[in-house]
Scaffold this motif. Structure first.
Motif, PDB file in Angstrom:
ATOM      1  N   VAL A 146      49.161   2.753  48.732  1.00 45.22           N
ATOM      2  CA  VAL A 146      48.287   2.882  47.564  1.00 45.22           C
ATOM      3  C   VAL A 146      49.103   3.129  46.298  1.00 45.22           C
ATOM      4  O   VAL A 146      48.844   2.526  45.249  1.00 45.22           O
ATOM      5  CB  VAL A 146      47.249   3.997  47.781  1.00 45.22           C
ATOM      6  CG1 VAL A 146      46.390   4.175  46.539  1.00 45.22           C
ATOM      7  CG2 VAL A 146      46.359   3.670  48.976  1.00 45.22           C
ATOM      8  N   GLU A 147      50.102   4.001  46.377  1.00 42.76           N
ATOM      9  CA  GLU A 147      50.936   4.258  45.198  1.00 42.76           C
ATOM     10  C   GLU A 147      51.692   3.002  44.769  1.00 42.76           C
ATOM     11  O   GLU A 147      51.801   2.705  43.580  1.00 42.76           O
ATOM     12  CB  GLU A 147      51.917   5.396  45.469  1.00 42.76           C
ATOM     13  CG  GLU A 147      51.275   6.777  45.507  1.00 42.76           C
ATOM     14  CD  GLU A 147      50.861   7.268  44.125  1.00 42.76           C
ATOM     15  OE1 GLU A 147      51.385   6.763  43.102  1.00 42.76           O
ATOM     16  OE2 GLU A 147      50.010   8.171  44.068  1.00 42.76           O
ATOM     17  N   MET A 148      52.219   2.266  45.722  1.00 46.17           N
ATOM     18  CA  MET A 148      52.939   1.049  45.371  1.00 46.17           C
ATOM     19  C   MET A 148      51.997  -0.008  44.793  1.00 46.17           C
ATOM     20  O   MET A 148      52.384  -0.780  43.910  1.00 46.17           O
ATOM     21  CB  MET A 148      53.677   0.505  46.600  1.00 46.17           C
ATOM     22  CG  MET A 148      54.771   1.442  47.122  1.00 46.17           C
ATOM     23  SD  MET A 148      56.013   1.891  45.878  1.00 46.17           S
ATOM     24  CE  MET A 148      56.817   0.307  45.623  1.00 46.17           C
ATOM     25  N   ALA A 149      50.771  -0.048  45.289  1.00 45.09           N
ATOM     26  CA  ALA A 149      49.785  -0.969  44.722  1.00 45.09           C
ATOM     27  C   ALA A 149      49.496  -0.627  43.270  1.00 45.09           C
ATOM     28  O   ALA A 149      49.501  -1.491  42.386  1.00 45.09           O
ATOM     29  CB  ALA A 149      48.496  -0.929  45.549  1.00 45.09           C
ATOM     30  N   ARG A 150      49.275   0.653  43.007  1.00 42.85           N
ATOM     31  CA  ARG A 150      48.884   1.085  41.670  1.00 42.85           C
ATOM     32  C   ARG A 150      49.998   0.927  40.645  1.00 42.85           C
ATOM     33  O   ARG A 150      49.737   0.869  39.437  1.00 42.85           O
ATOM     34  CB  ARG A 150      48.434   2.555  41.718  1.00 42.85           C
ATOM     35  CG  ARG A 150      47.081   2.760  42.378  1.00 42.85           C
ATOM     36  CD  ARG A 150      46.745   4.224  42.564  1.00 42.85           C
ATOM     37  NE  ARG A 150      46.919   5.004  41.339  1.00 42.85           N
ATOM     38  CZ  ARG A 150      46.646   6.293  41.223  1.00 42.85           C
ATOM     39  NH1 ARG A 150      46.187   6.956  42.269  1.00 42.85           N
ATOM     40  NH2 ARG A 150      46.816   6.926  40.084  1.00 42.85           N
ATOM     41  N   ALA A 151      51.233   0.851  41.095  1.00 43.71           N
ATOM     42  CA  ALA A 151      52.377   0.889  40.184  1.00 43.71           C
ATOM     43  C   ALA A 151      52.453  -0.323  39.263  1.00 43.71           C
ATOM     44  O   ALA A 151      52.966  -0.221  38.143  1.00 43.71           O
ATOM     45  CB  ALA A 151      53.677   1.013  40.978  1.00 43.71           C
TER      46      ALA A 151
ATOM     47  N   GLY B 243      48.875  10.348  36.577  1.00 41.56           N
ATOM     48  CA  GLY B 243      50.299  10.269  36.778  1.00 41.56           C
ATOM     49  C   GLY B 243      50.565   9.761  38.184  1.00 41.56           C
ATOM     50  O   GLY B 243      49.856  10.126  39.124  1.00 41.56           O
ATOM     51  N   GLU B 244      51.567   8.891  38.342  1.00 47.10           N
ATOM     52  CA  GLU B 244      51.742   8.221  39.628  1.00 47.10           C
ATOM     53  C   GLU B 244      53.200   7.815  39.822  1.00 47.10           C
ATOM     54  O   GLU B 244      54.071   8.111  38.995  1.00 47.10           O
ATOM     55  CB  GLU B 244      50.823   6.994  39.701  1.00 47.10           C
ATOM     56  CG  GLU B 244      51.096   5.957  38.619  1.00 47.10           C
ATOM     57  CD  GLU B 244      50.065   4.833  38.571  1.00 47.10           C
ATOM     58  OE1 GLU B 244      48.901   5.072  38.947  1.00 47.10           O
ATOM     59  OE2 GLU B 244      50.435   3.724  38.152  1.00 47.10           O
ATOM     60  N   TYR B 245      53.474   7.129  40.925  1.00 45.73           N
ATOM     61  CA  TYR B 245      54.793   6.578  41.218  1.00 45.73           C
ATOM     62  C   TYR B 245      55.199   5.617  40.103  1.00 45.73           C
ATOM     63  O   TYR B 245      54.363   4.852  39.628  1.00 45.73           O
ATOM     64  CB  TYR B 245      54.745   5.847  42.558  1.00 45.73           C
ATOM     65  CG  TYR B 245      56.010   5.097  42.921  1.00 45.73           C
ATOM     66  CD1 TYR B 245      57.037   5.728  43.613  1.00 45.73           C
ATOM     67  CD2 TYR B 245      56.165   3.766  42.566  1.00 45.73           C
ATOM     68  CE1 TYR B 245      58.200   5.037  43.942  1.00 45.73           C
ATOM     69  CE2 TYR B 245      57.326   3.076  42.883  1.00 45.73           C
ATOM     70  CZ  TYR B 245      58.341   3.714  43.568  1.00 45.73           C
ATOM     71  OH  TYR B 245      59.485   3.037  43.878  1.00 45.73           O
TER      72      TYR B 245
ATOM     73  N   LEU C 184      41.936  -4.371  44.129  1.00 45.49           N
ATOM     74  CA  LEU C 184      41.623  -4.457  45.556  1.00 45.49           C
ATOM     75  C   LEU C 184      42.648  -5.330  46.268  1.00 45.49           C
ATOM     76  O   LEU C 184      43.129  -4.988  47.363  1.00 45.49           O
ATOM     77  CB  LEU C 184      40.214  -5.022  45.741  1.00 45.49           C
ATOM     78  CG  LEU C 184      39.721  -5.178  47.180  1.00 45.49           C
ATOM     79  CD1 LEU C 184      39.694  -3.852  47.903  1.00 45.49           C
ATOM     80  CD2 LEU C 184      38.340  -5.837  47.201  1.00 45.49           C
ATOM     81  N   GLY C 185      43.012  -6.436  45.639  1.00 45.19           N
ATOM     82  CA  GLY C 185      44.021  -7.314  46.215  1.00 45.19           C
ATOM     83  C   GLY C 185      45.374  -6.647  46.343  1.00 45.19           C
ATOM     84  O   GLY C 185      46.110  -6.882  47.314  1.00 45.19           O
ATOM     85  N   ARG C 186      45.727  -5.821  45.373  1.00 45.95           N
ATOM     86  CA  ARG C 186      47.004  -5.102  45.428  1.00 45.95           C
ATOM     87  C   ARG C 186      47.056  -4.166  46.639  1.00 45.95           C
ATOM     88  O   ARG C 186      48.058  -4.103  47.341  1.00 45.95           O
ATOM     89  CB  ARG C 186      47.209  -4.289  44.141  1.00 45.95           C
ATOM     90  CG  ARG C 186      47.590  -5.087  42.923  1.00 45.95           C
ATOM     91  CD  ARG C 186      49.038  -5.498  42.930  1.00 45.95           C
ATOM     92  NE  ARG C 186      49.938  -4.359  43.050  1.00 45.95           N
ATOM     93  CZ  ARG C 186      51.241  -4.481  43.283  1.00 45.95           C
ATOM     94  NH1 ARG C 186      51.778  -5.684  43.443  1.00 45.95           N
ATOM     95  NH2 ARG C 186      52.018  -3.410  43.371  1.00 45.95           N
ATOM     96  N   VAL C 187      45.981  -3.430  46.868  1.00 44.62           N
ATOM     97  CA  VAL C 187      45.965  -2.517  48.014  1.00 44.62           C
ATOM     98  C   VAL C 187      46.088  -3.303  49.309  1.00 44.62           C
ATOM     99  O   VAL C 187      46.895  -2.962  50.199  1.00 44.62           O
ATOM    100  CB  VAL C 187      44.692  -1.649  48.020  1.00 44.62           C
ATOM    101  CG1 VAL C 187      44.662  -0.758  49.262  1.00 44.62           C
ATOM    102  CG2 VAL C 187      44.617  -0.784  46.767  1.00 44.62           C
ATOM    103  N   ARG C 188      45.335  -4.361  49.436  1.00 48.49           N
ATOM    104  CA  ARG C 188      45.387  -5.153  50.670  1.00 48.49           C
ATOM    105  C   ARG C 188      46.760  -5.788  50.870  1.00 48.49           C
ATOM    106  O   ARG C 188      47.261  -5.891  51.998  1.00 48.49           O
ATOM    107  CB  ARG C 188      44.279  -6.201  50.648  1.00 48.49           C
ATOM    108  CG  ARG C 188      42.910  -5.612  50.977  1.00 48.49           C
ATOM    109  CD  ARG C 188      41.810  -6.620  50.896  1.00 48.49           C
ATOM    110  NE  ARG C 188      40.602  -6.116  51.573  1.00 48.49           N
ATOM    111  CZ  ARG C 188      39.360  -6.459  51.235  1.00 48.49           C
ATOM    112  NH1 ARG C 188      39.151  -7.324  50.233  1.00 48.49           N
ATOM    113  NH2 ARG C 188      38.345  -5.958  51.892  1.00 48.49           N
ATOM    114  N   SER C 189      47.382  -6.218  49.784  1.00 44.57           N
ATOM    115  CA  SER C 189      48.713  -6.803  49.887  1.00 44.57           C
ATOM    116  C   SER C 189      49.735  -5.785  50.382  1.00 44.57           C
ATOM    117  O   SER C 189      50.573  -6.092  51.257  1.00 44.57           O
ATOM    118  CB  SER C 189      49.143  -7.357  48.527  1.00 44.57           C
ATOM    119  OG  SER C 189      50.458  -7.839  48.561  1.00 44.57           O
ATOM    120  N   GLU C 190      49.680  -4.558  49.858  1.00 43.68           N
ATOM    121  CA  GLU C 190      50.613  -3.523  50.286  1.00 43.68           C
ATOM    122  C   GLU C 190      50.321  -3.072  51.716  1.00 43.68           C
ATOM    123  O   GLU C 190      51.236  -2.706  52.460  1.00 43.68           O
ATOM    124  CB  GLU C 190      50.566  -2.326  49.332  1.00 43.68           C
ATOM    125  CG  GLU C 190      51.085  -2.631  47.929  1.00 43.68           C
ATOM    126  CD  GLU C 190      52.560  -3.003  47.915  1.00 43.68           C
ATOM    127  OE1 GLU C 190      53.322  -2.501  48.768  1.00 43.68           O
ATOM    128  OE2 GLU C 190      52.954  -3.805  47.048  1.00 43.68           O
TER     129      GLU C 190
END
Length: 418
Positions: free
Chosen positions: A178-183, A350-352, A38-44
């Motif tokens: 979202v993709e950058m968060a998940r990476a 599969g993702e970025y 959740l923090g990753r998404v908010r940060s991006e």
């Protein structure tokens, strides 16, 4: 008493307790996993001055909150459920009758019933339904993020997006944040990935042990699906298993073909496994009963060489273009049927990033940086452009500050490497 000791006569086990108490969860702080994501998404979002995102892809909703609900159904029936996320508020709009599924999930501040704006739900009244959805959502967004909020949107029908913009909301695409968060994975996330891989590897071992000439591809495939489910995996995203002449070119799915003697059998797992994390490795087997031919072994050795060379060059700080330039040279005979990627990101699917072959980089490639915490799948398909069998191999790795760590551990076939 552990959560797994809960009996029917003492009441229904809460869904969160059931999921977090599963055997593969031992030693994993799943609350920390949810909080990190959740923090990753908010940060991006903050990096891009995005006031809110509305996520409807069920994988992204699960990433941001840890909630899941009929994942395959909700992929097809968008938006059956969706998440509104701001810098300090998380509102899950859940499918009818399903509000209880988010109980105990600390990443969800509020659950509301989803207002489904789709033709299936509204029929000829779809345009009016979309406008009603947009008006209600715009009111909520204005209250939470102010007038003229900048909002990331994904996988909504065009009418809903147009109507939302008509309410004064600045609509942009939510894919990038979202993709950058998940990476980038946390240490606790990597524990989830390992648990998913170990369960999938056990399932593949059961499938491998069941191989025999005379069975159909579907019969063999069913062994894997059953074992994945029994191991608390979610589902198989594809059904990429093929045999003999169907192994080349790649991307033929399991069918009623009867597996013959002494044929190659190719598998790409593509399993959404424990905790929703992707177990993505590929192996090629031999049906027996005789030894593999020299041609079969030559294909296998080339694929094995490609995967291991490309794994060996991966390192943090490397650009995508530099990776493409240093990657294994595919012999001309096999280039026409090469796998479309050299490597790709892997998390809950599969993702970025996508890492392209040198030959494909001018038309398809984009640059970026390989970073610590990325999990990547290194791919190979070797099959001649003029026919014959093919070999599919793939390994999943974690990028570390000083190299990479192998995550997928299923063994290669010694009889095909000798």
């Amino acid at each position: 008493m552990t959560t797994l000791d809960w009996h029917a006569d003492r009441g229904a086990m809460p869904d969160l307790a059931l999921l977090d108490g599963a055997p593969e969860s031992a030693g994993i702080d799943l609350a920390a996993v949810r909080s990190y994501r959740l923090g990753r998404v908010r940060s991006e979002m903050a990096r891009r001055d995005i006031d809110a995102v509305i996520l409807s892809d069920p994988v992204n909703v699960r990433y941001a909150t840890g909630t899941r609900n009929m994942q395959v159904f909700t992929q097809r029936n968008t938006p059956a459920r969706y998440l509104l996320l701001t810098a300090d508020r998380s509102i899950l709009y859940e499918f009818a009758g399903c509000a209880h599924l988010a109980e105990g999930i600390e990443t969800v501040d509020e659950v509301r019933p989803a207002f489904t704006a789709s033709f299936v739900s509204a029929g000829p009244g779809i345009a009016a339904r979309e406008r009603a959805w947009a008006k209600g959502m715009a009111g909520t967004l204005t209250g939470l993020a102010g007038a003229g909020a900048r909002v990331g949107l994904e996988r909504m029908n065009a009418g809903a997006a147009i109507a939302l913009a008509g309410e004064g909301i600045r609509v942009i695409d939510a894919q990038e944040p979202v993709e950058m968060a998940r990476a980038i994975k946390s240490d606790e996330e990597v524990k989830c990935i390992r648990a998913s891989l170990r369960a999938t590897e056990r399932a593949v071992a059961e499938m491998r042990a069941a191989i025999r000439p005379g069975q159909t591809e579907n019969e063999l495939w069913s062994v894997l699906v059953q074992a994945v489910t029994a191991g608390n995996g979610d589902y198989c995203e594809t059904r990429l298993l093929n045999s003999g002449p169907r192994t080349n070119p790649w991307f033929r799915e399991a069918g009623p073909r009867v597996i013959g003697e002494n044929e190659l059998i190719c598998l790409d797992t593509d399993v959404v496994g424990c905790h929703g994390y992707y177990s993505d490795f590929s192996r090629t087997f031999h049906s027996g009963p005789e030894a593999p031919t020299e041609d079969q072994k030559a294909l296998y050795r080339l694929a094995h060489e490609q995967v291991h060379h490309n794994m060996s060059i991966l390192k943090a700080g490397m650009s995508f273009r530099d990776y493409a330039d240093a990657a294994w040279d595919i012999p001309e005979r096999y280039a026409p049927h090469r796998y479309y990627l050299s490597a790709h990101g892997c998390g809950m699917t599969g993702e970025y990033p996508y890492l392209y072959h040198r030959a494909d980089f001018p038309d398809a490639g984009y640059d970026g940086e390989i970073l610590p915490g990325m999990t990547l799948c290194v791919e190979s398909f070797i099959g001649a452009g003029d026919g014959g069998e093919g070999v599919k191999l793939e390994q999943q790795v974690l990028i570390t500050p000083d190299g990479q760590e192998l995550l997928s551990r299923f063994p290669f076939e010694a009889v095909l490497l000798t």
